[in-house]
Enzyme design. Structure first.
Site, PDB file in Angstrom:
ATOM      1  N   HIS A 152      24.555 -26.327 -38.786  1.00 30.27           N
ATOM      2  CA  HIS A 152      25.527 -25.777 -40.041  1.00 30.27           C
ATOM      3  C   HIS A 152      24.415 -24.953 -40.794  1.00 30.27           C
ATOM      4  CE1 HIS A 152      27.915 -25.594 -43.763  1.00 30.27           C
ATOM      5  NE2 HIS A 152      28.979 -26.199 -43.037  1.00 30.27           N
ATOM      6  N   ASP A 205      33.281 -30.518 -38.053  1.00 26.51           N
ATOM      7  CA  ASP A 205      34.336 -30.497 -36.836  1.00 26.51           C
ATOM      8  C   ASP A 205      33.885 -31.302 -35.520  1.00 26.51           C
ATOM      9  OD1 ASP A 205      35.815 -28.364 -37.795  1.00 26.51           O
ATOM     10  OD2 ASP A 205      34.224 -27.150 -37.284  1.00 26.51           O
TER      11      ASP A 205
HETATM   12  N1  CMC Z   1      23.473 -26.293 -30.777  1.00 29.09           N
HETATM   13  C1  CMC Z   1      22.146 -26.097 -30.303  1.00 29.09           C
HETATM   14  N2  CMC Z   1      21.327 -25.337 -31.208  1.00 29.09           N
HETATM   15  C2  CMC Z   1      21.826 -24.920 -32.256  1.00 29.09           C
HETATM   16  C3  CMC Z   1      22.848 -25.414 -32.722  1.00 29.09           C
HETATM   17  C4  CMC Z   1      24.044 -25.996 -31.863  1.00 29.09           C
HETATM   18  N3  CMC Z   1      25.210 -26.384 -32.441  1.00 29.09           N
HETATM   19  N4  CMC Z   1      23.053 -24.751 -34.131  1.00 29.09           N
HETATM   20  C5  CMC Z   1      22.125 -24.178 -34.296  1.00 29.09           C
HETATM   21  N5  CMC Z   1      20.922 -24.437 -33.307  1.00 29.09           N
HETATM   22  C6  CMC Z   1      19.655 -23.824 -33.244  1.00 29.09           C
HETATM   23  C7  CMC Z   1      19.600 -22.381 -32.852  1.00 29.09           C
HETATM   24  O1  CMC Z   1      19.845 -22.204 -31.520  1.00 29.09           O
HETATM   25  C8  CMC Z   1      18.568 -21.968 -33.459  1.00 29.09           C
HETATM   26  O2  CMC Z   1      17.512 -22.342 -32.965  1.00 29.09           O
HETATM   27  P1  CMC Z   1      16.057 -21.270 -32.701  1.00 29.09           P
HETATM   28  O3  CMC Z   1      15.547 -21.325 -34.039  1.00 29.09           O
HETATM   29  O4  CMC Z   1      15.050 -22.200 -31.998  1.00 29.09           O
HETATM   30  O5  CMC Z   1      16.402 -20.001 -32.140  1.00 29.09           O
HETATM   31  C9  CMC Z   1      18.518 -22.586 -34.910  1.00 29.09           C
HETATM   32  O6  CMC Z   1      19.276 -23.972 -34.487  1.00 29.09           O
HETATM   33  C10 CMC Z   1      19.205 -22.084 -35.986  1.00 29.09           C
HETATM   34  O7  CMC Z   1      20.591 -21.651 -35.402  1.00 29.09           O
HETATM   35  P2  CMC Z   1      21.285 -20.340 -36.204  1.00 29.09           P
HETATM   36  O8  CMC Z   1      22.550 -20.131 -35.124  1.00 29.09           O
HETATM   37  O9  CMC Z   1      20.540 -19.221 -36.551  1.00 29.09           O
HETATM   38  O10 CMC Z   1      22.013 -21.003 -37.441  1.00 29.09           O
HETATM   39  P3  CMC Z   1      23.315 -20.635 -38.200  1.00 29.09           P
HETATM   40  O11 CMC Z   1      22.870 -21.109 -39.571  1.00 29.09           O
HETATM   41  O12 CMC Z   1      23.371 -19.136 -38.103  1.00 29.09           O
HETATM   42  O13 CMC Z   1      24.577 -21.058 -37.420  1.00 29.09           O
HETATM   43  C11 CMC Z   1      26.218 -22.268 -36.926  1.00 29.09           C
HETATM   44  C12 CMC Z   1      25.448 -22.227 -38.122  1.00 29.09           C
HETATM   45  C13 CMC Z   1      27.312 -23.596 -37.589  1.00 29.09           C
HETATM   46  C14 CMC Z   1      27.261 -21.127 -36.806  1.00 29.09           C
HETATM   47  C15 CMC Z   1      25.589 -23.197 -35.718  1.00 29.09           C
HETATM   48  O14 CMC Z   1      24.968 -24.130 -35.924  1.00 29.09           O
HETATM   49  C16 CMC Z   1      26.822 -23.161 -34.520  1.00 29.09           C
HETATM   50  O15 CMC Z   1      27.130 -22.207 -33.664  1.00 29.09           O
HETATM   51  N6  CMC Z   1      27.263 -24.315 -34.342  1.00 29.09           N
HETATM   52  C17 CMC Z   1      28.182 -24.707 -33.395  1.00 29.09           C
HETATM   53  C18 CMC Z   1      29.453 -24.140 -33.767  1.00 29.09           C
HETATM   54  C19 CMC Z   1      29.894 -25.099 -34.584  1.00 29.09           C
HETATM   55  O16 CMC Z   1      30.000 -26.357 -34.699  1.00 29.09           O
HETATM   56  N7  CMC Z   1      30.530 -24.461 -35.856  1.00 29.09           N
HETATM   57  C20 CMC Z   1      31.309 -25.468 -36.868  1.00 29.09           C
HETATM   58  C21 CMC Z   1      30.468 -25.048 -38.209  1.00 29.09           C
HETATM   59  S1  CMC Z   1      31.074 -26.184 -39.693  1.00 29.09           S
HETATM   60  C22 CMC Z   1      32.567 -25.724 -40.128  1.00 29.09           C
HETATM   61  C23 CMC Z   1      32.275 -25.162 -41.697  1.00 29.09           C
HETATM   62  O17 CMC Z   1      31.791 -26.006 -42.353  1.00 29.09           O
HETATM   63  O18 CMC Z   1      33.274 -24.287 -41.851  1.00 29.09           O
END
Ligand code: CMC
Length: 378
Positions: free
Chosen positions: A261, A315
Site C-alpha cells: 500500500h 483487498d
Molecule cells: N508485491 C510484491 N512487491 C511489492 C508489492 C506487491 N504487492 N507492492 C509493493 N512491492 C514492492 C515493489 O516491488 C517495490 O520494491 P523495490 O523497492 O524493491 O522496487 C516496493 O515494494 C515499493 O513498491 P511501489 O510499487 O513503489 O509502491 P507504491 O506505493 O507505488 O504501490 C501499490 C502501492 C498498492 C500500488 C502496490 O503495493 C501494488 O501494486 N500492490 C498490488 C495491487 C493491490 O493490491 N492494490 C490494492 C491497493 S489497496 C486499495 C486502496 O486502498 O484503495
C-alpha cells in the site's frame, strides 16, 4: 507564490484540508471523524457511519431513525431508469452501468440548490438509497430477469443482498456485509475522492459528482484489485502450491495482488477486520480451500517481504468475503462504490463549504512560435 516541485500523481501534495478521515500508515490506524475503524466496525452500522462521515457527528437515536426512514423511502428507482438499464448490453461492465445510471439520476432531480442544507440532504439520501438498487437491478437485468423491488422490512445491507440474490440473507451474512460497507466507506484523498472533489468544485450537481467518482473507481489501479486476488487464489489452486507460486512471482518481479500500500507499511487495519469476518463466514457456511490458500500466502509473503513493509491490504480478504456472500466477481467494484458513496458525499459537502474551483497549473514542455505548415507540405 512559490513554485512547487512537480510530483507525478501529486504524491504527498495536499489537495485539501479535511476533517473527514485520517490514516497513519506506520501504525496501521484509520479513523473516520476521529473514531477508530475497529470501533465503528464492531459497534456501528453502515448507515450510522455514513451519517457520521457526511454530517460530522454520530446521530442521536431520533436522527438515525429519521435518516433510515428517509433512505428506505427513496430506495426505489424510477421505471424510466430501470427501462434505460434494460437497454444496456448485458455484456457491459456493471461499473459502466452504474456510472450511466448515477448520471441519469441528474435528469430527474436536476434542481441545483447547493446553498440549501435540505437540498444537500435530499441528494445524499437519494444517492445512498438508490445506488444499491441500481447495482442489484443491473445484475438481474443482465441475467434476463426483472429487478426486484426493495423490501421495507429489511435494513440497508440485508436489502441489497436480497435484491441481488432474490432471497433473504442469513443474518450473519447481512451483518458481515454491513461491516464491509463500513470498512470501505472512506479513505482520505484517493483517486475517486479527488475526482469527486474536482467535479464538485465546479458547482455541478451531485449526480455528476458521484458519476465522475464511479468512473474513476472503475480503473484497475483503484477499485479492481480484489477481483484479481480471487483469480490469483484460484490460479494457486492448493496450499502446497503457495510457495512455488510466490517464488515464481518474485522471480518475475511481479506484484502480489492484495499486498502492499502507498500509505500503510504494516497490515491494513481493514484487512485484519475482514480476515476475522471471513473466518466467521467460513465457520458458519463451510470452509473452502481458498481461505486456507490465503492464510498460507499471507504467512509466506510476510516472511519474504515483511521487512519491506509489504502486508495484506483491504483487498486481500474482501474478495473472499464477497464470494462467500454470493456476490459475482465483477460486482466487487460496484459494491465498493455502494460503500464509498458515503465518503464521496462527505467530501462533496466539505468542498462546497469552502469552495474554490480546482485549477492547478502545469509545467509546459512544448515549443513556442512554431510555424504553421500548410497541409500539402507536411
Ligand atoms: N508485491 C510484491 N512487491 C511489492 C508489492 C506487491 N504487492 N507492492 C509493493 N512491492 C514492492 C515493489 O516491488 C517495490 O520494491 P523495490 O523497492 O524493491 O522496487 C516496493 O515494494 C515499493 O513498491 P511501489 O510499487 O513503489 O509502491 P507504491 O506505493 O507505488 O504501490 C501499490 C502501492 C498498492 C500500488 C502496490 O503495493 C501494488 O501494486 N500492490 C498490488 C495491487 C493491490 O493490491 N492494490 C490494492 C491497493 S489497496 C486499495 C486502496 O486502498 O484503495
Amino acid at each position: 507564490m512559490s513554485i512547487c516541485e512537480y510530483r507525478p500523481g501529486l504524491e504527498n501534495i495536499p489537495a485539501t484540508q479535511s476533517s473527514i478521515s485520517y490514516v497513519d500508515g506506520q501504525r496501521g490506524v484509520l479513523e473516520y471523524r476521529g473514531i477508530r475503524i475497529e470501533e465503528l466496525a464492531e459497534k456501528s452500522t453502515f448507515l450510522e457511519t455514513a451519517y457520521l462521515l457526511i454530517w460530522g457527528e454520530l446521530p442521536t437515536k431520533a436522527e438515525l431513525d429519521a435518516f433510515k426512514e428517509e433512505i428506505q423511502y427513496h430506495r426505489r428507482v424510477k421505471f424510466r431508469v430501470r427501462d434505460m438499464m434494460k437497454c444496456f448490453p448485458e455484456s457491459g461492465h456493471p461499473m459502466d452501468a452504474l456510472q450511466a445510471s448515477a448520471a441519469a439520476l441528474g435528469l430527474f432531480y436536476s434542481r441545483r440548490d447547493l446553498h440549501n442544507p435540505a437540498y444537500i440532504r435530499a441528494a445524499a439520501v437519494r444517492l445512498l438509497a438508490k445506488i444499491p438498487t441500481m447495482v442489484a437491478a443491473f445484475e438481474l437485468i443482465r441475467k434476463g430477469n426483472d429487478p426486484v423491488q426493495p423490501r421495507d422490512d429489511l435494513d440497508y445491507a440485508a436489502n441489497f443482498l436480497y435484491m441481488l440474490n432474490e432471497q433473504e440473507p442469513d443474518p450473519l451474512a447481512a451483518r458481515v456485509f454491513d461491516v464491509c460497507l463500513t470498512l470501505h466507506a472512506e479513505h482520505t484523498i484517493n483517486a475517486s475522492t479527488f475526482s469527486a472533489m474536482v467535479t464538485a468544485s465546479t458547482l455541478t450537481d451531485p449526480y455528476a459528482v458521484i458519476a465522475s467518482a464511479v468512473g474513476t473507481l472503475a480503473g484497475p489501479l483503484h477499485g479492481g484489485a480484489n477481483e484479481e486476488v480471487v483469480s490469483m487464489l484460484e490460479g494457486i489452486g492448493s496450499v502446497a502450491n503457495v510457495r512455488p507460486y510466490l517464488d515464481g512471482l518474485l522471480e518475475r518481479k511481479a506484484k502480489i495482488m492484495g499486498f502492499g500500500h502507498r500509505v500503510y507499511k504494516v497490515k491494513d487495519p481493514r484487512a485484519t477486520i475482514l480476515q476475522s469476518l471471513a473466518e466467521q463466514l467460513f465457520e458458519k457456511f463451510g470452509r473452502d480451500k481458498y481461505y486456507d490458500i490465503a492464510i498460507e500466502l499471507e504467512r509466506a509473503v510476510e516472511e519474504k517481504l515483511g521487512s519491506k513493509g509489504i502486508y495484506p491490504n483491504v483487498d486481500f480478504y474482501s474478495g473472499l468475503v464477497y464470494s462467500k456472500l454470493g456476490i459475482p466477481t465483477d460486482l466487487f467494484t460496484p459494491v465498493f462504490a455502494i460503500s464509498r458513496v458515503a465518503g464521496w458525499l462527505a467530501h462533496w459537502k466539505e468542498q462546497l463549504a469552502e469552495n474554490r474551483i480546482f485549477r492547478p497549473t502545469q509545467i509546459y514542455t512544448g515549443t513556442h512560435e512554431a510555424p504553421y505548415i500548410p497541409i500539402e507540405k507536411r
